[in-house]
Design an enzyme around this catalytic site. Structure first.
Site, PDB file in Angstrom:
ATOM      1  N   ASP A 278      52.858   5.954  23.728  1.00  0.00           N
ATOM      2  CA  ASP A 278      52.227   4.826  23.040  1.00  0.00           C
ATOM      3  C   ASP A 278      50.807   4.547  23.551  1.00  0.00           C
ATOM      4  O   ASP A 278      50.197   3.550  23.166  1.00  0.00           O
ATOM      5  CB  ASP A 278      53.114   3.570  23.096  1.00  0.00           C
ATOM      6  N   HIS A 279      50.280   5.416  24.381  1.00  0.00           N
ATOM      7  CA  HIS A 279      48.882   5.315  24.821  1.00  0.00           C
ATOM      8  C   HIS A 279      48.048   6.543  24.439  1.00  0.00           C
ATOM      9  O   HIS A 279      46.832   6.487  24.476  1.00  0.00           O
ATOM     10  CB  HIS A 279      48.805   5.069  26.333  1.00  0.00           C
TER      11      HIS A 279
ATOM     12  N   HIS B 218      49.249  -4.146  26.606  1.00  0.00           N
ATOM     13  CA  HIS B 218      50.223  -4.764  25.693  1.00  0.00           C
ATOM     14  C   HIS B 218      50.055  -6.279  25.620  1.00  0.00           C
ATOM     15  O   HIS B 218      49.573  -6.913  26.557  1.00  0.00           O
ATOM     16  CB  HIS B 218      51.664  -4.492  26.171  1.00  0.00           C
TER      17      HIS B 218
ATOM     18  N   HIS C 187      47.206   6.467  31.046  1.00  0.00           N
ATOM     19  CA  HIS C 187      48.433   7.140  31.508  1.00  0.00           C
ATOM     20  C   HIS C 187      49.101   7.902  30.365  1.00  0.00           C
ATOM     21  O   HIS C 187      48.701   7.770  29.211  1.00  0.00           O
ATOM     22  CB  HIS C 187      49.392   6.170  32.199  1.00  0.00           C
TER      23      HIS C 187
ATOM     24  N   HIS D  81      52.018   7.952  28.771  1.00  0.00           N
ATOM     25  CA  HIS D  81      53.034   7.513  27.811  1.00  0.00           C
ATOM     26  C   HIS D  81      52.556   7.676  26.362  1.00  0.00           C
ATOM     27  O   HIS D  81      51.381   7.447  26.048  1.00  0.00           O
ATOM     28  CB  HIS D  81      53.429   6.059  28.073  1.00  0.00           C
TER      29      HIS D  81
ATOM     30  N   HIS E  47      53.700   2.398  37.506  1.00  0.00           N
ATOM     31  CA  HIS E  47      54.259   2.494  36.146  1.00  0.00           C
ATOM     32  C   HIS E  47      54.459   3.972  35.813  1.00  0.00           C
ATOM     33  O   HIS E  47      55.513   4.384  35.331  1.00  0.00           O
ATOM     34  CB  HIS E  47      53.303   1.816  35.181  1.00  0.00           C
TER      35      HIS E  47
ATOM     36  N   ASP F   5      48.972  -0.204  31.647  1.00  0.00           N
ATOM     37  CA  ASP F   5      50.273  -0.856  31.834  1.00  0.00           C
ATOM     38  C   ASP F   5      50.542  -1.173  33.308  1.00  0.00           C
ATOM     39  O   ASP F   5      51.695  -1.212  33.737  1.00  0.00           O
ATOM     40  CB  ASP F   5      51.399   0.036  31.283  1.00  0.00           C
TER      41      ASP F   5
HETATM   42 ZN   LIG Z   1      53.240   2.883  29.674  1.00  0.00          ZN
END
Ligand SMILES: [Zn+2]
Length: 256
Positions: A60-61, A172, A56, A58, A115, A134
């Site tokens: 942090d990915h 995570h 996805h 985001h 998400h 996530d």
């Molecule tokens: Zn995420």
């Protein structure tokens, strides 16, 4: 099992993972939270990165992708067609039922909106491994940012339909906090209690609590158990549609 999987920590609580096909030497990373640990993990194993599988959009990915591409410019990037506009560097835009190819390995794409709108999971059929980003965490699930809560419930039920022995890789390390919420909902669940004790032991040794298995999550994760009478009673919603019970659980967790 023919493939090798190496999971490693990035940033503070993100996981990256390398998937290696010994037959062809192909190697993929699943998401790139951070380039440094990803490149180090490749170097340690002398693996050549051929593919990048994005779950996805985001930051942090995906934020490590550009630096990883500098080192491995030929690596092909796979990701959700529905979020192609927000993941600008995709070579392969995939949707439900498509296969992402890593050498001789195939990962089935499962769309899991909730998400984020375009979130996808990768399921390596025959290898019994699913990379859920996530969407599904051990003892928890992702926050629902971009769809109605009922859509996330449907996504989780798609993952819940995978074989029980499936190894579930998560984006995570959230299990300890998730366990605290789960115990507040279902304090009498002995499987949950045992898992929380196991998680405490693992975390005391700074070890990861994932991958988990789908069977273990079905027995202890409240967000997969919204049909269970004990869960429904705990939130005062006996006999209610599980999607509504899930919505109540997710809303409570947001405030927990
Ligand atoms: Zn995420």
């Amino acid at each position: 099992m023919t493939m090798s999987i190496h999971q490693y920590l990035c940033l503070t609580d993100n996981y990256g993972a390398l998937v290696h096909d010994p037959a062809t030497g192909a190697t993929a990373c699943v998401d790139v939270p951070e380039a440094g640990p990803t490149l180090a993990a490749l170097r340690e194993r002398d693996w050549n990165l051929t593919d990048i599988l994005i779950t996805h959009h985001h930051a942090d990915h995906i934020q490590g992708v550009p630096d990883v591409k500098v080192k491995f410019p030929k690596a092909k990037i796979w990701g959700p067609a529905k979020d192609a506009a927000r993941i600008p560097f995709l070579d392969h835009e995939v949707k439900e039922g498509d296969m992402a190819r890593v050498g001789s390995l195939g990962a089935k794409v499962i769309e899991t909106p909730g998400h984020t709108l375009g979130h996808i999971a990768y399921y390596f059929d025959g290898e019994e491994a699913a990379f859920c980003g996530d969407t599904l965490f051990s003892l928890g699930c992702g926050r629902v940012f971009e769809t109605p809560l009922a859509v996330m419930w449907s996504s989780l039920m798609k993952l819940a339909a995978l074989p029980g022995e499936t190894q579930v890789y998560c984006g995570h390390e959230y299990t300890e906090a998730n366990g605290r919420f789960a115990a507040s909902v279902e304090p009498g669940n002995p499987v949950l209690k045992a898992r929380i004790e196991e998680v405490a032991r693992l975390r005391a040794g700074r070890r990861p609590t994932v991958p988990t298995t789908l069977a273990a999550e079905l027995a202890a994760n409240p967000f997969l158990r919204a049909e269970e009478p004990a869960i429904q009673a705990a939130v005062g919603m006996a006999g209610t549609h599980p999607a509504a019970v899930f919505a109540e659980l997710r809303t409570r967790k947001d405030r927990f």
